[in-house]
Design a protein around this motif. Sequence first.
Motif: not given
Length: 88
Positions: A27-39, A65-71
Amino acid sequence: MKNSTSKPTLIPRMYCNLFGHDYQVTKKVTYHVKEYTCRHCKKELTTNSNGKLIELTPKFKEINAILERIHLSRTERLKKKSLVSSIY
Ligand SMILES: [Zn+2]
């Protein structure tokens, strides 16, 4: 009475211990914040405000989730009012 709850398999975690986690951006939350999952072990990470990778706890999921909404609202606003952004 036998309790037959399926134990989490140790193999993926052992794999990660040996070879390291194989994180993919989920998931890309903002330009700088992303979410990662180990395969392999499904461990979740996120980028914090310092740009470091940290464990994605429910608290950070909420923050993201809040950051994403603001972004999203910010980028939407920039699209609509490009004249306003030139003032800032
Ligand atoms: Zn892993």
